[in-house]
Design a protein around this motif. Structure first.
Motif, mmCIF file in Angstrom:
data_model
loop_
_atom_site.group_PDB
_atom_site.id
_atom_site.type_symbol
_atom_site.label_atom_id
_atom_site.label_comp_id
_atom_site.label_asym_id
_atom_site.label_seq_id
_atom_site.Cartn_x
_atom_site.Cartn_y
_atom_site.Cartn_z
ATOM 1 N N ARG A 1 22.239 -78.715 83.736
ATOM 2 C CA ARG A 1 22.046 -77.508 82.917
ATOM 3 C C ARG A 1 20.923 -77.693 81.905
ATOM 4 N N SER A 2 20.930 -78.820 81.213
ATOM 5 C CA SER A 2 19.892 -79.033 80.196
ATOM 6 C C SER A 2 18.509 -79.135 80.836
ATOM 7 N N LEU A 3 18.422 -79.731 82.015
ATOM 8 C CA LEU A 3 17.132 -79.854 82.690
ATOM 9 C C LEU A 3 16.646 -78.515 83.250
ATOM 10 N N VAL A 4 17.575 -77.670 83.700
ATOM 11 C CA VAL A 4 17.183 -76.333 84.150
ATOM 12 C C VAL A 4 16.647 -75.527 82.970
ATOM 13 N N VAL A 5 17.302 -75.642 81.811
ATOM 14 C CA VAL A 5 16.818 -74.953 80.607
ATOM 15 C C VAL A 5 15.427 -75.460 80.232
ATOM 16 N N SER A 6 15.235 -76.778 80.275
ATOM 17 C CA SER A 6 13.916 -77.360 79.959
ATOM 18 C C SER A 6 12.849 -76.850 80.916
ATOM 19 N N THR A 7 13.173 -76.819 82.195
ATOM 20 C CA THR A 7 12.216 -76.343 83.193
ATOM 21 C C THR A 7 11.852 -74.885 82.937
ATOM 22 N N LEU A 8 12.853 -74.075 82.664
ATOM 23 C CA LEU A 8 12.622 -72.659 82.397
ATOM 24 C C LEU A 8 11.741 -72.475 81.169
ATOM 25 N N LEU A 9 12.023 -73.202 80.100
ATOM 26 C CA LEU A 9 11.215 -73.089 78.881
ATOM 27 C C LEU A 9 9.780 -73.564 79.109
ATOM 28 N N LEU A 10 9.610 -74.623 79.862
ATOM 29 C CA LEU A 10 8.257 -75.105 80.168
ATOM 30 C C LEU A 10 7.499 -74.117 81.055
ATOM 31 N N GLY A 11 8.200 -73.455 81.962
ATOM 32 C CA GLY A 11 7.567 -72.423 82.788
ATOM 33 C C GLY A 11 7.097 -71.248 81.944
ATOM 34 N N VAL A 12 7.934 -70.831 81.004
ATOM 35 C CA VAL A 12 7.545 -69.745 80.096
ATOM 36 C C VAL A 12 6.370 -70.191 79.220
ATOM 37 N N LEU A 13 6.403 -71.437 78.764
ATOM 38 C CA LEU A 13 5.293 -71.975 77.969
ATOM 39 C C LEU A 13 3.996 -71.948 78.771
ATOM 40 N N PHE A 14 4.059 -72.285 80.047
ATOM 41 C CA PHE A 14 2.870 -72.229 80.902
ATOM 42 C C PHE A 14 2.262 -70.825 80.882
ATOM 43 N N ILE A 15 3.109 -69.813 81.083
ATOM 44 C CA ILE A 15 2.617 -68.431 81.098
ATOM 45 C C ILE A 15 2.028 -68.048 79.743
ATOM 46 N N VAL A 16 2.694 -68.407 78.664
ATOM 47 C CA VAL A 16 2.205 -68.082 77.319
ATOM 48 C C VAL A 16 0.838 -68.721 77.084
ATOM 49 N N LEU A 17 0.688 -69.991 77.457
ATOM 50 C CA LEU A 17 -0.593 -70.675 77.278
ATOM 51 C C LEU A 17 -1.683 -70.058 78.151
ATOM 52 N N GLN A 18 -1.334 -69.603 79.339
ATOM 53 C CA GLN A 18 -2.302 -68.927 80.200
ATOM 54 C C GLN A 18 -2.770 -67.620 79.555
ATOM 55 N N VAL A 19 -1.833 -66.876 79.003
ATOM 56 C CA VAL A 19 -2.181 -65.610 78.336
ATOM 57 C C VAL A 19 -3.111 -65.880 77.154
ATOM 58 N N ILE A 20 -2.816 -66.910 76.384
ATOM 59 C CA ILE A 20 -3.689 -67.271 75.261
ATOM 60 C C ILE A 20 -5.075 -67.648 75.777
ATOM 61 N N GLY A 21 -5.136 -68.411 76.853
ATOM 62 C CA GLY A 21 -6.423 -68.798 77.436
ATOM 63 C C GLY A 21 -7.227 -67.591 77.893
ATOM 64 N N PHE A 22 -6.570 -66.636 78.536
ATOM 65 C CA PHE A 22 -7.293 -65.442 78.979
ATOM 66 C C PHE A 22 -7.674 -64.550 77.818
#
Length: 188
Positions: free
Chosen positions: A85-106
Motif C-alpha cells: 500500500r505504501s509503495l503504491v501511494v509513493s508510485t502514484l505521488l511520483l507519477g503525479v509529480l512527473f506530470i506537474v514537472l512536465q507542465v512546469i517545463g512546458f
C-alpha cells in the motif's frame, strides 16, 4: 491405451495479451512521430531548441516511480500488504509529480515563446511529449484503481494479474519517456 501425458500449454492471460497489443500500437505511433520529426528537422525553417532543466527532475520522478512500483509488485507477491500500500501511494505521488514537472517545463517553454504556432519544431515537441503525458495520465488512472483496491477493506483478492498489467504498462511509459528525452536531446 497410451500413457503419454500431454503437457498443458502455457497461455498468456487475455489481459496481458491485450496490453502487449496496445503497447505495440503505442510503439508504432511514437516510431511514426519520431520518424516524422527526423524528416521535418531538415527543413529550412526548423528551429533548434533546448529543453528546460526541469525535464531532468521529471525524469528522476518517473524513474523512481518505476522503482517503487517494482518494489510494490514484489511486496504484493509476498503478501506484505502494508508495504504494498505504501509503495503504491509513493508510485502514484511520483507519477503525479512527473506530470506537474512536465507542465512546469512546458510553461517555461511557452513563456520563452516556444508555442505551437511559432514553428513546426515546437509543434512536434508539444505533440510528442503531450501524447506521452496522455499515456502517463492513463497510467495514473490505473494506479488510482490499484490504490483503491489496495485500501478496500472488503476485497481480499490476491490476483497478481492486475498488478502485473499495471506494472508492465507503467514501466513501459517510463522507458518511453527516457527514449523520448534521449531522442529530443540527440536529434535537434
Amino acid at each position: 491405451m497410451s500413457t503419454v501425458v500431454m503437457g498443458k500449454k502455457k497461455r498468456i492471460h487475455p489481459h496481458k495479451f491485450t496490453l502487449w497489443v496496445g503497447l505495440s500500437s503505442i510503439i508504432m505511433m511514437f516510431a511514426g512521430f519520431t520518424s516524422a520529426y527526423i524528416i521535418k528537422r531538415n527543413q529550412a525553417n526548423w528551429v533548434t531548441f533546448n529543453l528546460p532543466g526541469i525535464f531532468w527532475y521529471s525524469t528522476a520522478a518517473i524513474v523512481f516511480s518505476s522503482i517503487t512500483l517494482w518494489m510494490a509488485h514484489a511486496a504484493f507477491k509476498n503478501r506484505e500488504m502494508l508495504k504494498y500500500r505504501s509503495l503504491v501511494v509513493s508510485t502514484l505521488l511520483l507519477g503525479v509529480l512527473f506530470i506537474v514537472l512536465q507542465v512546469i517545463g512546458f510553461r517555461q517553454l511557452y513563456i520563452n515563446g516556444m508555442t505551437l504556432k511559432t514553428n513546426v519544431s515546437f509543434s512536434f515537441l508539444y505533440v510528442i511529449v503531450g501524447m506521452h503525458a496522455a499515456h502517463v495520465l492513463g497510467g495514473i488512472i490505473a494506479l488510482m484503481v490499484m490504490f483503491a483496491k489496495a485500501f478496500n477493506k472488503r476485497v481480499r483478492n490476491y490476483d497478481i494479474i492486475p498488478v502485473e498489467v499495471v506494472s508492465t504498462y507503467w514501466h513501459f511509459v517510463d522507458f518511453l519517456w527516457i527514449y523520448l528525452l534521449v531522442f529530443l536531446l540527440a536529434i535537434r
